[in-house]
Design a protein around this motif. Sequence first.
Motif, PDB file in Angstrom:
ATOM      1  N   ASP A  24       0.838  -1.200   0.000  1.00 50.04           N
ATOM      2  CA  ASP A  24       0.000   0.000   0.000  1.00 50.04           C
ATOM      3  C   ASP A  24       0.877   1.255   0.000  1.00 50.04           C
ATOM      4  O   ASP A  24       1.919   1.296   0.657  1.00 50.04           O
ATOM      5  N   VAL A  25       0.432   2.278  -0.728  1.00 50.37           N
ATOM      6  CA  VAL A  25       1.264   3.479  -0.915  1.00 50.37           C
ATOM      7  C   VAL A  25       0.893   4.619   0.018  1.00 50.37           C
ATOM      8  O   VAL A  25       1.518   5.682  -0.018  1.00 50.37           O
ATOM      9  N   GLU A 199       0.638   4.693  -9.218  1.00 49.27           N
ATOM     10  CA  GLU A 199      -0.039   4.136 -10.383  1.00 49.27           C
ATOM     11  C   GLU A 199      -0.334   2.650 -10.217  1.00 49.27           C
ATOM     12  O   GLU A 199      -1.427   2.177 -10.546  1.00 49.27           O
ATOM     13  N   ARG A 200       0.642   1.890  -9.724  1.00 50.61           N
ATOM     14  CA  ARG A 200       0.428   0.444  -9.600  1.00 50.61           C
ATOM     15  C   ARG A 200      -0.710   0.157  -8.614  1.00 50.61           C
ATOM     16  O   ARG A 200      -1.463  -0.805  -8.783  1.00 50.61           O
ATOM     17  N   TRP A 201      -0.830   0.997  -7.581  1.00 52.53           N
ATOM     18  CA  TRP A 201      -1.881   0.781  -6.581  1.00 52.53           C
ATOM     19  C   TRP A 201      -3.250   1.151  -7.145  1.00 52.53           C
ATOM     20  O   TRP A 201      -4.249   0.505  -6.847  1.00 52.53           O
ATOM     21  N   ARG A 203      -4.077   0.864 -10.262  1.00 54.07           N
ATOM     22  CA  ARG A 203      -4.460  -0.216 -11.175  1.00 54.07           C
ATOM     23  C   ARG A 203      -5.070  -1.397 -10.431  1.00 54.07           C
ATOM     24  O   ARG A 203      -5.904  -2.128 -10.983  1.00 54.07           O
ATOM     25  N   GLN A 204      -4.671  -1.591  -9.172  1.00 57.00           N
ATOM     26  CA  GLN A 204      -5.200  -2.698  -8.379  1.00 57.00           C
ATOM     27  C   GLN A 204      -6.488  -2.346  -7.640  1.00 57.00           C
ATOM     28  O   GLN A 204      -7.133  -3.218  -7.074  1.00 57.00           O
ATOM     29  N   ALA A 205      -6.853  -1.072  -7.645  1.00 55.71           N
ATOM     30  CA  ALA A 205      -8.004  -0.616  -6.856  1.00 55.71           C
ATOM     31  C   ALA A 205      -9.310  -1.331  -7.221  1.00 55.71           C
ATOM     32  O   ALA A 205     -10.082  -1.690  -6.313  1.00 55.71           O
ATOM     33  N   PRO A 206      -9.632  -1.560  -8.508  1.00 51.44           N
ATOM     34  CA  PRO A 206     -10.892  -2.249  -8.809  1.00 51.44           C
ATOM     35  C   PRO A 206     -10.989  -3.636  -8.181  1.00 51.44           C
ATOM     36  O   PRO A 206     -12.068  -4.061  -7.759  1.00 51.44           O
ATOM     37  N   LEU A 207      -9.856  -4.327  -8.101  1.00 49.99           N
ATOM     38  CA  LEU A 207      -9.858  -5.660  -7.498  1.00 49.99           C
ATOM     39  C   LEU A 207      -9.846  -5.581  -5.981  1.00 49.99           C
ATOM     40  O   LEU A 207     -10.605  -6.274  -5.296  1.00 49.99           O
TER      41      LEU A 207
END
Length: 271
Positions: A24-25, A199-201, A203-207
């Motif tokens: 987590d960022v 950005e990578r986090w 991209r994972q937000a919907p899941l």
Amino acid sequence: KAILRSVRRIWIDTDLALGAARGDVDDGFAVAAVAMAAALSPRQVELLGISVVAGNAPAGVALDCTKRLLAVLGTETTVVPEADAAQALASLPAQTSVLAIGPPRNLVAAAARDPDWPARTSVRVVGTVHRRWRHPLLRWYCLNFGRQRADAAHFFRLSFQERRIFPLDITQQLRFGRQELVSIGATGTAGAYLAHHSERWLRQAPLRYRSGSFPAWDLVAALDALGRLPGIRFAANGIVEAFDPVAASQQFFALLSGFETGRSLPSGGES
């Protein structure tokens, strides 16, 4: 007559993963907020130092990510590895505010070194769930307390001068999505670093969150430590029950914009 406010002396204990390949960022936004406030208002905020703890990221990764973030921000402060964190915390001066945004392992170890340490220290921690019946999955997601039960039990037995608890189901109301990251990235070098490594986090937000945004849980506690958390309301036991997420987001953007432009900010409200 002007009201004289004492400086807010803050120490951060974090498992920061912004800049790493996983994790987590949100710790990065919290650390950045305090560092920026200290740079903009040194008579109001002093960042005494940062210690790292394994949790959201391995301790070595958290240490490296913290140093790289501080370098981008141009912040010079003490950064302590987990092996030395307990001693550093136990040695802090009285009236220090500890922003503990990782598992409480270092805090428990500091109290073991000096049993009087909690009584002279205020602490803000992020974790637990306020309305458990409404958010059963968040109890599993809570890395700081839900999966660190022995340390958590010991931590809650300690008698701190003040303890504020920021539950995940409350702090999750402050969220960053695509629009926010674009705006953050457009402010300048520091904002671009925060946005790029988020950005990578995103991209994972919907899941992860079934949403196009992710929670900035730790930033809420950081804004409170700075006296910049509008609408905060908490129970007598120190559990935060509400805050104004829109105004909190505005406070963060004001900090970021002021930092990038060198524009001083008005004093935050007392909290």
